[in-house]
Design an enzyme around this catalytic site. Structure first.
Site, PDB file in Angstrom:
ATOM      1  N   HIS A 162      -1.469 -13.076  -0.927  1.00  0.00           N
ATOM      2  CA  HIS A 162      -2.728 -13.617  -0.428  1.00  0.00           C
ATOM      3  C   HIS A 162      -2.585 -14.987   0.142  1.00  0.00           C
ATOM      4  O   HIS A 162      -3.571 -15.501   0.647  1.00  0.00           O
ATOM      5  CB  HIS A 162      -3.780 -13.175  -0.970  1.00  0.00           C
ATOM      6  CG  HIS A 162      -4.348 -11.696  -0.994  1.00  0.00           C
ATOM      7  ND1 HIS A 162      -5.437 -11.437  -1.806  1.00  0.00           N
ATOM      8  CD2 HIS A 162      -3.683 -10.699  -0.748  1.00  0.00           C
ATOM      9  CE1 HIS A 162      -5.701  -9.899  -1.479  1.00  0.00           C
ATOM     10  NE2 HIS A 162      -4.441  -9.656  -0.930  1.00  0.00           N
TER      11      HIS A 162
ATOM     12  N   THR B 103      -2.954 -23.311   4.172  1.00  0.00           N
ATOM     13  CA  THR B 103      -1.682 -23.260   4.882  1.00  0.00           C
ATOM     14  C   THR B 103      -1.615 -21.533   5.095  1.00  0.00           C
ATOM     15  O   THR B 103      -0.698 -20.820   4.596  1.00  0.00           O
ATOM     16  CB  THR B 103      -0.506 -23.408   4.017  1.00  0.00           C
ATOM     17  OG1 THR B 103      -0.667 -22.935   2.657  1.00  0.00           O
ATOM     18  CG2 THR B 103      -0.507 -25.124   3.878  1.00  0.00           C
TER      19      THR B 103
ATOM     20  N   HIS C 115       0.899  -1.193   0.069  1.00  0.00           N
ATOM     21  CA  HIS C 115       0.004  -0.030  -0.073  1.00  0.00           C
ATOM     22  C   HIS C 115       0.906   1.143   0.022  1.00  0.00           C
ATOM     23  O   HIS C 115       0.342   2.223  -0.359  1.00  0.00           O
ATOM     24  CB  HIS C 115      -0.853   0.061   1.199  1.00  0.00           C
ATOM     25  CG  HIS C 115      -2.122  -0.838   0.906  1.00  0.00           C
ATOM     26  ND1 HIS C 115      -3.474  -0.367   1.351  1.00  0.00           N
ATOM     27  CD2 HIS C 115      -2.152  -2.261   0.553  1.00  0.00           C
ATOM     28  CE1 HIS C 115      -4.432  -1.626   0.929  1.00  0.00           C
ATOM     29  NE2 HIS C 115      -3.555  -2.353   0.401  1.00  0.00           N
ATOM     30  N   ASP C 116       2.138   1.242   0.374  1.00  0.00           N
ATOM     31  CA  ASP C 116       3.078   2.351   0.201  1.00  0.00           C
ATOM     32  C   ASP C 116       3.607   1.987  -1.236  1.00  0.00           C
ATOM     33  O   ASP C 116       3.551   3.355  -1.696  1.00  0.00           O
ATOM     34  CB  ASP C 116       4.101   1.988   0.971  1.00  0.00           C
ATOM     35  CG  ASP C 116       4.962   3.530   1.203  1.00  0.00           C
ATOM     36  OD1 ASP C 116       4.544   4.449   1.149  1.00  0.00           O
ATOM     37  OD2 ASP C 116       6.255   3.114   1.121  1.00  0.00           O
TER      38      ASP C 116
ATOM     39  N   ASP D  83      -5.848 -17.680   2.766  1.00  0.00           N
ATOM     40  CA  ASP D  83      -5.697 -19.078   2.350  1.00  0.00           C
ATOM     41  C   ASP D  83      -6.093 -19.952   3.426  1.00  0.00           C
ATOM     42  O   ASP D  83      -5.358 -20.004   4.347  1.00  0.00           O
ATOM     43  CB  ASP D  83      -4.099 -18.999   1.869  1.00  0.00           C
ATOM     44  CG  ASP D  83      -3.540 -20.567   1.521  1.00  0.00           C
ATOM     45  OD1 ASP D  83      -4.266 -21.700   1.552  1.00  0.00           O
ATOM     46  OD2 ASP D  83      -2.371 -20.808   1.627  1.00  0.00           O
TER      47      ASP D  83
ATOM     48  N   PRO E 169      -6.056  -1.014  -5.923  1.00  0.00           N
ATOM     49  CA  PRO E 169      -7.170  -1.676  -6.291  1.00  0.00           C
ATOM     50  C   PRO E 169      -8.038  -2.242  -4.978  1.00  0.00           C
ATOM     51  O   PRO E 169      -6.985  -2.235  -4.027  1.00  0.00           O
ATOM     52  CB  PRO E 169      -6.369  -2.848  -7.036  1.00  0.00           C
ATOM     53  CG  PRO E 169      -5.231  -2.789  -6.512  1.00  0.00           C
ATOM     54  CD  PRO E 169      -4.964  -1.606  -6.207  1.00  0.00           C
TER      55      PRO E 169
END
Length: 312
Positions: A185, A234, A65-66, A231, A155
């Site tokens: 993710h 795992t 996000h940076d 996820d 996004p």
């Protein structure tokens, strides 16, 4: 966060400037001025992730996000932190602040917050079993931040594939980069408010049993901040299981599953699901590219004394 271009001409100029700036970065930047910098960052991240495995994902997300303009603007209190994609969901500020305090005690005003965050993202991936890569260093810290730019550039969880591609292309990241970076993710969690529509009939490309299991902790009303693993296979390991989930229509977010939904990205998802090495290679390449988006270098910006505020 880097500003978007207003025209084709300005886009060319921005890309040229970003390329020139990234050329000033070097993996040996602190070898003389603060030789223990990378060791201190790694130690701080390892301790944080050991105490709270979710922190690895939080630091990686903070960097993402940076790094639609890697200048530590997201670390400044208020402003960008209050943007829609960030408010109430970003974590890890304390970890970065603690590392910065430690470095300031041995290398006064030398190591930038932007570099600390970039290295911390890499070390978070490694701490959770993921690949490593060489981080070019020498970024400087911005003196401003913009919530409006964060709102327009980042996004969101309901983005379509075409919207995702447009957002990444705007930052000179291609479709393979986009799919690879989405693989982050494979760790972390998302709030109920970000996937409620998907599990209550908003999407048809979702495994029915998977949707039912999520409803137990994400009611149709209330529970907005309840969490679910991105996820489910795992959740605390950085691997390629994220893509295996997509093949089974078990992507938690709409913006995850659109990568495998009779789309042009389907083959890339299949490749990463079956070939962990291919994913690792693409991910590290994309992370280096993302870390080089419009950094401040040379005499631009400043080296903050505290990551949460500009120098007085």
């Amino acid at each position: 966060m880097a500003m978007g271009s207003a025209s084709c001409i300005s886009l060319v100029v921005l890309v040229a400037l970003a390329t020139a700036a990234s050329g000033q970065l070097s993996s040996t930047f602190y070898d003389t001025s603060c030789p223990r910098a990378l060791v201190a960052i790694k130690s701080g991240v390892a301790a944080a992730v050991s105490s709270d495995p979710r922190m690895g994902a939080s630091l990686l997300r903070l960097h993402f996000h940076d790094c639609f303009g890697c200048d530590a603007s997201v670390l400044l209190t208020g402003m960008e932190q209050n943007a829609g994609p960030n408010v109430g969901s970003l974590r890890g500020f304390g970890v970065i602040d603690n590392i910065k305090t430690q470095l300031e005690s041995v290398c006064k005003q030398t190591v930038s917050c932007a570099d600390i965050l970039t290295v911390a993202a890499r070390d978070s991936v490694v701490a959770l079993g993921g690949p490593s890569w060489t981080v070019p260093l020498g970024r400087r810290d911005s003196t401003t931040a913009s919530a409006s730019l964060a709102n327009s550039d980042l996004p969101g969880p309901s983005s379509s594939r075409s919207q995702l591609e447009a957002a990444f292309l705007k930052k000179n990241l291609n479709t393979v980069d986009m799919v690879a970076l989405s693989g982050a993710h494979t760790i972390g969690k998302a709030q109920c408010s970000n996937f409620r529509t998907r599990i209550y009939g908003g999407d048809t490309n979702i495994n029915t049993a998977f949707a039912t299991s999520l409803k137990a902790n994400c009611p149709q009303s209330g529970g907005n901040t309840n969490l679910a693993n991105l996820d489910t296979m795992t959740p605390n390991a950085f691997d390629n299981a994220y893509y295996t989930n997509l093949l089974s229509q078990k992507g938690l977010l709409h913006s995850d599953q659109v990568l495998f939904n009779n789309e042009t990205t389907d083959n890339t998802v299949r490749n990463f699901a079956s070939n962990a090495a291919a994913f690792s290679s693409a991910f590290t390449t994309a992370m280096i590219k993302m870390g080089n988006i419009a950094p401040l270098t040379g005499t631009q910006g400043q080296i903050r004394l505290s990551c949460s505020k500009v120098n007085s």
